[in-house]
Design an enzyme around this catalytic site. Structure first.
Site, mmCIF file in Angstrom:
data_model
loop_
_atom_site.group_PDB
_atom_site.id
_atom_site.type_symbol
_atom_site.label_atom_id
_atom_site.label_comp_id
_atom_site.label_asym_id
_atom_site.label_seq_id
_atom_site.Cartn_x
_atom_site.Cartn_y
_atom_site.Cartn_z
ATOM 1 N N TYR A 158 1.004 -0.996 -0.021
ATOM 2 C CA TYR A 158 0.097 0.951 -0.409
ATOM 3 C C TYR A 158 0.713 1.486 0.089
ATOM 4 O O TYR A 158 0.726 2.123 -1.056
ATOM 5 C CB TYR A 158 -0.941 -0.027 1.195
ATOM 6 C CG TYR A 158 -1.805 1.142 1.251
ATOM 7 C CD1 TYR A 158 -3.150 1.098 0.649
ATOM 8 C CD2 TYR A 158 -1.672 2.357 2.014
ATOM 9 C CE1 TYR A 158 -3.369 2.243 0.318
ATOM 10 C CE2 TYR A 158 -1.996 2.718 2.411
ATOM 11 C CZ TYR A 158 -3.513 3.516 1.577
ATOM 12 O OH TYR A 158 -4.678 4.172 1.870
ATOM 13 N N LYS A 162 0.682 4.441 -2.482
ATOM 14 C CA LYS A 162 0.263 5.660 -2.635
ATOM 15 C C LYS A 162 2.112 6.494 -3.163
ATOM 16 O O LYS A 162 1.870 8.263 -3.718
ATOM 17 C CB LYS A 162 0.350 5.760 -1.303
ATOM 18 C CG LYS A 162 -1.450 4.820 -0.832
ATOM 19 C CD LYS A 162 -1.951 5.857 -2.740
ATOM 20 C CE LYS A 162 -3.490 5.255 -2.007
ATOM 21 N NZ LYS A 162 -4.818 5.440 -3.194
#
Length: 253
Positions: A158, A162
């Protein structure tokens, strides 16, 4: 002379709008005056959202879109332009999140998150950007995260996606800014939604989160919506290539 946050008659697309932050962002954009195209994989939730926007005096168009299928993306953006006559704002909200210790991440875990959070986001930018550049301008707001600038345990993939969102945002801002299209990102902290309620309603878990946030609370959707509307409006016209963190000070430590 005075900044305007009014989005009257602007046309906005929100991906991942069937629940959570995306659902709230679509309603907030409509409240600010925008005509909103809401996109996600599940049409019934989108139709309910469109009906709620219409009941509040707004205009909305519900379209199914799976951002992992690149062949669908350009067609969806063109459908919005054909329906409303223009496309002014793209909010790239579709995303996945998961907790995996790094040693337990599988190839499938990696691929699924990269496909949605990074690949899908990029090709939505590209498809909307082509329309905006041809029409003389627009605003793209990518949903990033505080996890794009600090590490969070058990979120290796994740965090990587990002961080990639931030870099894509910067490069697209460089390429398109002079032609009237600004590209920015919003990076929220933990945000209370129906999807995060199970964890954040746990007092012990909530305490571990709030201890990291100098403002003393988690975010709610209106906190995130304020940042998105700012960047989508004329008030944010000179902001380009930025990552606006809505994190209550988490990353200031």
């Amino acid at each position: 002379m005075y900044p305007s946050f009014d989005l009257t008659d602007k046309v906005a697309v929100v991906t991942g709008a069937s629940m959570g932050i995306g659902y709230g962002l679509a309603k907030a954009l409509a409240h600010a005056g925008a005509k909103v195209a809401v996109m996600a994989r599940s049409l019934p939730e989108l139709e309910r959202l469109a009906a709620e926007i219409a009941a509040e005096g707004g205009q909305a168009l519900a379209l199914t879109l799976d951002v992992t299928d690149v062949s669908q993306i350009a067609a969806a953006m063109q459908q919005v332009r054909a329906h409303f006559g223009r496309l002014d704002i793209l909010v790239n909200n579709a995303g996945l999140g998961a907790n995996h210790p790094a040693l337990e991440v599988t190839e499938a875990d990696w691929d699924s998150m990269m496909d949605v959070n990074l690949k899908g986001l990029f090709f939505c930018c590209q498809a909307a950007g082509r329309i905006m550049l041809a029409d003389g301008g627009g605003r793209i707001v990518n949903m990033s995260s505080q996890a794009s600038v600090v590490g969070i345990r058990d979120h290796a993939v994740y965090c990587a996606t990002k961080g990639g969102v931030n870099q894509l945002t910067r490069v697209l801002a460089l390429e398109w800014g002079a032609r009237g299209v600004t590209v920015n990102a919003v990076g929220p902290t933990f945000t209370y939604t129906p999807g995060t309620a199970e964890r954040l309603d746990n007092p012990a878990y909530l305490q571990t989160v709030v201890e990291r946030i100098p403002s003393g609370r988690v975010a709610d959707i209106k906190d995130v919506a304020g940042a998105v509307i700012y960047l989508a409006s004329e008030a944010g016209a000179m902001v380009n290539g930025s990552v606006l963190l809505v994190d209550g000070g988490w990353t200031a430590q």
